[in-house]
Design an enzyme around this catalytic site. Structure first.
Site, PDB file in Angstrom:
ATOM      1  N   LYS A 110       0.852  -1.183   0.000  1.00  0.00           N
ATOM      2  CA  LYS A 110       0.000   0.000   0.000  1.00  0.00           C
ATOM      3  C   LYS A 110       0.888   1.233   0.000  1.00  0.00           C
ATOM      4  O   LYS A 110       1.905   1.277   0.715  1.00  0.00           O
ATOM      5  CB  LYS A 110      -0.888  -0.039   1.239  1.00  0.00           C
ATOM      6  CG  LYS A 110      -1.916   1.066   1.353  1.00  0.00           C
ATOM      7  CD  LYS A 110      -2.780   0.829   2.589  1.00  0.00           C
ATOM      8  CE  LYS A 110      -3.846   1.890   2.782  1.00  0.00           C
ATOM      9  NZ  LYS A 110      -4.698   1.615   3.975  1.00  0.00           N
ATOM     10  N   SER A 185      -9.449   1.654   3.377  1.00  0.00           N
ATOM     11  CA  SER A 185      -8.644   2.452   2.463  1.00  0.00           C
ATOM     12  C   SER A 185      -7.659   1.629   1.633  1.00  0.00           C
ATOM     13  O   SER A 185      -7.075   2.131   0.670  1.00  0.00           O
ATOM     14  CB  SER A 185      -7.858   3.502   3.247  1.00  0.00           C
ATOM     15  OG  SER A 185      -6.986   2.889   4.188  1.00  0.00           O
ATOM     16  N   SER A 209      -9.726  -0.871   7.278  1.00  0.00           N
ATOM     17  CA  SER A 209      -9.089  -0.699   5.967  1.00  0.00           C
ATOM     18  C   SER A 209      -8.347  -1.892   5.401  1.00  0.00           C
ATOM     19  O   SER A 209      -7.908  -1.847   4.262  1.00  0.00           O
ATOM     20  CB  SER A 209      -8.150   0.509   6.009  1.00  0.00           C
ATOM     21  OG  SER A 209      -8.884   1.692   6.187  1.00  0.00           O
TER      22      SER A 209
END
Length: 493
Positions: A110, A185, A209
């Site tokens: 990420k 997210s 997330s």
């Protein structure tokens, strides 16, 4: 009936044999498309020299080039670095050095995790040119374990929302239905794993997330005990609630990645000291004595009817894998004053420069500025309430061993609906079942448990006591092996 609770020693002691069984049970045949391999299967073939790291990396780079324009899961693809790392790791194998099951395995991160000399943007225009000098601790550990970096993955800007449509680099698309959100997210991480654009990825989780996008994209997502894996070098929201963890296509793969990143980091203020068992070895532990708690209110209320049906079927399976169910009530969790205050504190220096305001998405900066009104006294009170909630949840596990809930109460929305909102509202309705476990700081995993009539994935959530990762992984693996949901693939090819 007398019920017994297995101790963690039961899961750890004598567990090397379980790991050997996992390896011996794997199919030895090489598939036509190497991206179909799980991490565990690829590791077995790499160690036996049936495939090479370069072959595996090349297969993923080719697939990224072909399919990611439709999904937009990557912000940066590190193709040259990945091939360079693959060749170096092949040379080590030729010289007799094998680092373990991640040796030669390509992964992705990420893009809020620092990578030295590689841009780390947090999907924001504000950080579009930000290039760190030092790797995040979890990436350093993955490299030490032999993992190869394919690239950096798209996300909801600054990890501050649950749609992954608010990002400087364009929205991420759900591989199962390209006009739907992948969640957030860590939307890019979940979408890339589901689309076989990497075999495993790291995401972060402050309210949902890792687990919410894992549920929306039909993959496994694990948030371990708070502080078990270092968050140093990760662009934060709230260090009190932030977690980092793997997203993968199998529970075994999540266990292998957790093994590599877990461990004390003295430079991380929330890192904890803990004895680390062999997480992969816990997978074949018998689960028949595990007592499952069902927190009905609010976790099973106001569910999408299709999620409700999928969970009813999943509970039938879990009932046969465990010692049965009992209803439990979880401690109340405080409002999110801690996350708001800590997020504002991180961004304060950037907000002091007026020109920076336009470099945030309007929805993101609106939320951050709104959090600036907390006083020191309010923050201290919020921290105190959070600590009491973490103490109180421990008592729940005197009567049960694990908790099971739906991961999300709703299915993923369409991208156009999320983009049309004036604030990133896609998160709020979907974090009800996930956010409390960040407050509690206990391990929680999402496992696929079905699909809607329109083909959208549905996930169930298994949670355990502090440092209860072996039990969580054991039941998740048992459920996974008893069902076929994890074998489904998005209709991309």
């Amino acid at each position: 009936m007398t019920e017994t609770t297995p101790t963690r020693r039961d899961f750890v002691a004598g567990s090397l044999a379980a790991g050997a069984l996992l390896a011996s049970d794997r199919a030895k045949a090489q598939p036509a498309d190497l991206t179909e391999l799980t991490i565990g299967d690829a590791a077995n073939l790499i160690q036996s020299a049936a495939i090479s790291p370069t072959e595996l990396v090349t297969a993923y780079l080719d697939r990224i080039e072909r399919l990611d324009p439709r999904i937009n899961s990557y912000i940066t693809v590190t193709a040259e670095l990945a091939l360079e790392q693959a060749r170096a790791l092949e040379a080590e194998l030729a010289g007799g050095r094998w680092r373990g099951p991640l040796h030669g395995i390509p992964i992705a991160l990420k893009d809020n995790m620092d990578t030295a000399d590689i841009a780390t943007t947090a999907a924001s225009e504000l950080f579009a040119d930000r290039v760190p000098d030092e790797d995040a601790e979890v990436y350093r550990r993955l490299k030490d374990a032999g993992a190869i970096l394919l690239g950096k993955l798209n996300l909801h800007e600054f990890a501050y929302g649950g749609t992954s449509t608010i990002t400087h680099f364009g929205p991420v698309h759900n591989p199962w239905s390209l006009d739907h959100i992948p969640g957030g997210s860590s939307g890019g991480s979940a979408a890339a794993v589901a689309a076989r654009l990497c075999p495993g990825a790291l995401g972060t989780d402050t309210l949902a997330s890792i687990r919410q996008p894992a549920a929306f994209c039909g993959v496994v997502g694990l948030k371990a005990t708070h502080g078990l894996a270092s968050i140093r070098g990760i662009v934060p929201i709230s260090e009190t609630l932030d977690h980092v963890g793997p997203l993968c296509r199998s529970v075994e793969d999540a266990a292998l990645m957790l093994q590599a990143i877990a461990g004390y980091d003295p430079r991380d203020p929330v890192s904890i000291r803990a004895e680390l068992p062999s997480y992969a070895s816990a997978l074949n532990t018998q689960t028949g004595t595990l007592r499952i708690g069902l927190p009905r209110d609010p976790y099973y209320l106001r569910l999408d009817p299709e999620i409700e049906r999928a969970m009813a079927t999943a509970l039938e399976v879990l009932g046969g894998l465990s010692a049965g169910f009992r209803d439990v009530t979880l401690p109340a969790t405080p409002d999110f004053g801690v996350i708001l205050a800590e997020a504002y504190a991180y961004h304060d220096e950037y907000l002091d420069v007026p020109a920076n305001h336009a470099r945030y998405d309007p929805a993101t900066i609106e939320r951050i500025i709104a959090a600036g009104g907390f006083s020191a006294a309010e923050y201290i009170d919020a921290r105190r309430e959070l600590a009491l909630a973490r103490n109180a949840v421990a008592a729940v596990f005197t009567d049960v061993d694990l908790l099971v809930t739906p991961t999300t109460p709703t299915l993923p929305s369409r991208i156009e609906a999320a983009e049309g909102a004036t604030t990133p509202t896609g998160a709020e309705s979907t974090v009800r079942n996930t956010a409390p476990f960040n407050v509690y700081g206990i391990p929680t995993i999402n496992v696929p448990c079905g699909f809607s009539s329109s083909g959208l994935p549905i996930g169930l959530q298994i949670s355990g006591p502090r440092l209860g990762e072996p039990e969580v992984l054991a039941l998740a693996h048992a459920y996974e092996q008893a069902t076929a949901w994890h074998e489904q693939r998005p209709p991309l090819d």
